[in-house]
Design a protein around this motif. Structure first.
Motif: not given
Length: 639
Positions: A55-60, A76-80
RNA sequence: GGUCUCGUAGCUCAGUUGGAUAGAGCAACAGCCUUCUAAGCUGUGGGUCGCAGGUUCGAAUCCUGCCGGGAUCACCA
């Protein structure tokens, strides 16, 4: 190498390690994060889903973790919504700004001996009329492009080809001879280019009335037409109807042809045009009297142009004159004829056949052996090639000549110029008035000198009202007024995409507030004012910001924008667009003004923070100055 | 007619090789100068991205067709 490229590299390596597949550069998308979201750079993971099969979230998240581990600058990073936003550490940005603030020419690359030589032709006026708003756009674009090219590490030669010969020049000469009564720029107090332009207009008027007279005489042969007015109306109506889908019926078509014939006959047999042609023949034969007149009037025009160029702040490294190049072009064409690149028709005219390239046949020499426009451009190219080892040739010429340059590129290539095929026709759009094109006959032409003078007046009035130039001498103040006026004019022209037509409304004056040159200049002046105040107060301004200080949102925005400047310069050079620089400068100034409003600088009590903000201000000031320089716009210390 | 080009807020313009909720300025209205320059800052209203299809995870952006504007197709330059 900049951070974006680094991140891209890590991304590609990461995908390979995590999912075992190579991806190409188009799939590895690193872009600057939108301002309203947390993060500095964003990686778009959608193109990677086919490879990750997740999924896009997992990949990111997986890629984010990998990058954070590999690149210490990523804090740091975040996924939106499937976008991976990377946040860089504060000290990364602070080190960057410390690096930038000491570079005088930040954002520019410098040329060395091995750099390519780019020749840029612009301006290219006719010597029969003064410069107008259309020329202003040409000049400003050409000048700015030359600076952008230089900032991208090219050796640059600015050149101008002056259209100083031909039938149109003879028109103003003849008019002066007939009706001038010996008037000169000195005796009339008029700028030379305007004086000559007046005679060109005078010629046109007289010529028109002669044409009418001839039509009147011949009109009896056309029973369907009553008088000259009727003729004009009928002809115009037929012309416009011909353009419509409906077209003309047989009877109308016949009438149209008759009109056309009569009109052409009148144009070609008016005494004035016959005299003009005679004059051109004499000029080509170097008749002493005609030649002297030609030289005298051209000198007037050049003197006038020099004033206008200086007013606009543009210049050239090398000027060519068509009176020198047109014979060279003829020789080139004859040489090409011998090599069978071109062919001769029965009447003796010389042509190039470009039908295999999807174009038609093109005339290169008239049957009497004289040159046409194309021939002259070939000749000019030859002389330039002899003078310089040109790697890239850029012609700044309006988009109405797109076809001409398509043909020229093919012809130069045939003739063996190595840059011929890849010549750049920098094709810019027209400046239009709200009701359409500028027309000299209708007196709607916006004169270049007048426009600049008006702008300077406005700047002077406005400046004096605000009264911030205390302590400046009249001369110094006048220089600032001029700087602001030109800033407004140049920015107004250069901020729009050069390829597009643009509108200028003479009823409304060019703005000095909002998205304008003076707004950006003002921002620079504001920054300089801070450093004057700092000196007064004895506050030390170092060239280094402490790296353990926290940076706020506005500060972060500014640093990111400044860091991006070299990319912007590169892009402007790649796509030949000063507008890219102009928009950048505006965005930066806008962002800075928000920061200035929200954050205390000299009044900041935390010493580290104050120092960091001062260094940031310095970097912004420098970047604005360097960006504006690329547009040919100077920035003041005070305004 | 052939070729090219443009069409985004009332007006002037941005909008990256297709990316998240299409942005500025001007004009209108409402605020902010007893602290670094108010040519500034903040807020409100204002959009069928010319129209219709298509391509795909996603289209103002790419493709096709149409509508509308402009340019060009000279033995003018």
């Amino acid at each position: 190498m900049n951070i974006e490229m680094q991140l891209k590299g890590i991304l590609i390596a990461g995908v390979k390690e995590l999912y075992g597949q190579e991806i190409n550069k188009n799939q590895a998308q690193v872009q600057i994060t939108r301002k309203d979201l947390t993060g500095d750079f964003t990686i778009v993971v959608f193109p990677l889903l086919k490879v990750s099969k997740k999924s896009p979230e997992d990949t990111a998240n997986e890629i984010g973790a990998y990058i954070q581990q590999q690149e210490p600058a990523v804090a740091n990073f975040n996924v939106v919504k499937g976008f991976l936003n990377l946040e860089l550490a504060a000290d990364y940005w602070l080190n960057l700004i410390n690096d930038i603030v000491v570079q005088e020419k930040y954002g520019y690359k410098t040329a060395d001996e091995n750099s390519p030589l780019m020749m840029i032709e612009y301006s290219s006026p006719n010597t029969n009329k003064p410069l107008h708003l259309g020329h202003i756009r040409n000049n400003l674009l050409g000048y700015s492009l030359s600076r952008i090219a230089a900032a991208n590490g090219n050796k640059v030669v600015k050149t101008n080809i002056v259209n100083d010969r031909g039938i149109h020049i003879c028109k103003s000469m003849l008019a002066w001879k007939k009706w001038g009564e010996g008037v000169t720029p000195e005796s009339s107090g008029k700028k030379g280019d305007h004086l000559v332009g007046d005679f060109y207009v005078k010629f046109d008027q007289e010529y028109k009335s002669e044409i009418d007279t001839i039509i009147k005489e011949k009109i009896s042969e056309y029973p369907a037409i009553k008088d000259v007015d009727d003729f004009k109306k009928t002809f115009a109506a037929l012309k416009s109807k011909k353009k419509t889908k409906e077209g003309l019926n047989d009877a109308e078509n016949e009438q149209f042809k008759a009109c056309e014939e009569l009109s052409k006959y009148a144009e070609n047999n008016a005494p004035l045009i016959l005299e003009t042609r005679e004059m051109l023949r004499k000029w080509e034969a170097k008749d002493p009297e005609v030649y002297a007149l030609w030289e005298m009037m051209n000198q007037w025009v050049y003197a006038g142009f020099d004033v206008s160029y200086k007013k606009l702040g543009v210049d050239f490294d090398k000027i060519y004159y068509e009176s020198d190049t047109y014979t060279v072009g003829r020789d080139m064409v004859l040489g090409g004829l011998e090599k069978n690149l071109f062919y001769k028709r029965e009447d003796g005219s010389v042509w190039a056949n470009l039908e295999d390239k999807g174009l038609d046949e093109k005339l290169l020499l008239r049957k009497d052996g004289t040159s046409v426009y194309m021939t002259q451009d070939i000749g000019t190219a030859k002389l330039r090639f002899d003078d310089y080892s040109i790697d890239k040739m850029v012609y700044v010429v309006g988009n109405e000549q797109d076809y001409h340059f398509q043909v020229l590129a093919l012809l130069l290539d045939k003739l063996g110029f190595k840059w011929g095929k890849d010549l750049v026709h920098f094709s810019y759009g027209m400046v239009e008035l709200p009701h359409g094109k500028m027309k000299s006959r209708e007196g709607t032409v916006v004169d270049a000198d007048d426009l600049v003078d008006e702008m300077v007046n406005t700047a002077r009035v406005m400046s004096k009202e605000l009264g911030k130039l205390d302590g400046y001498s009249d001369e110094e103040a006048e220089a600032v007024f001029r700087m602001i006026a030109l800033g407004a004019l140049k920015y107004f022209i250069l901020k729009v995409d050069p390829r597009k037509n643009m509108t200028f409304n003479p009823e409304e004056s060019i703005d000095f507030n909002g998205n304008t040159g003076p707004f950006i200049q003002y921002t620079h002046a504001r920054i300089q004012s801070i450093f004057r105040k700092a000196a007064e107060k004895g506050i030390e301004v170092a060239d280094k910001a402490p790296t353990d200080v926290e940076i706020g949102e506005k500060e972060n925005n500014l640093i990111r924008m400044i860091a991006n400047f070299p990319n912007v310069v590169e892009e402007a050079g790649r796509v030949y667009s000063p507008a890219v620089i102009a928009n950048f400068a505006y965005d930066l100034a806008k962002e800075y003004n928000q920061f200035y409003h929200d954050c205390p600088i000299l009044f900041e009590e935390d010493e580290n923070k104050r120092m960091m903000r001062l260094v940031l201000c310095k970097s912004v000031g420098k970047t604005i100055k360097n960006a504006m320089w690329l547009l040919g716009i100077d920035v003041p210390e005070k305004m």
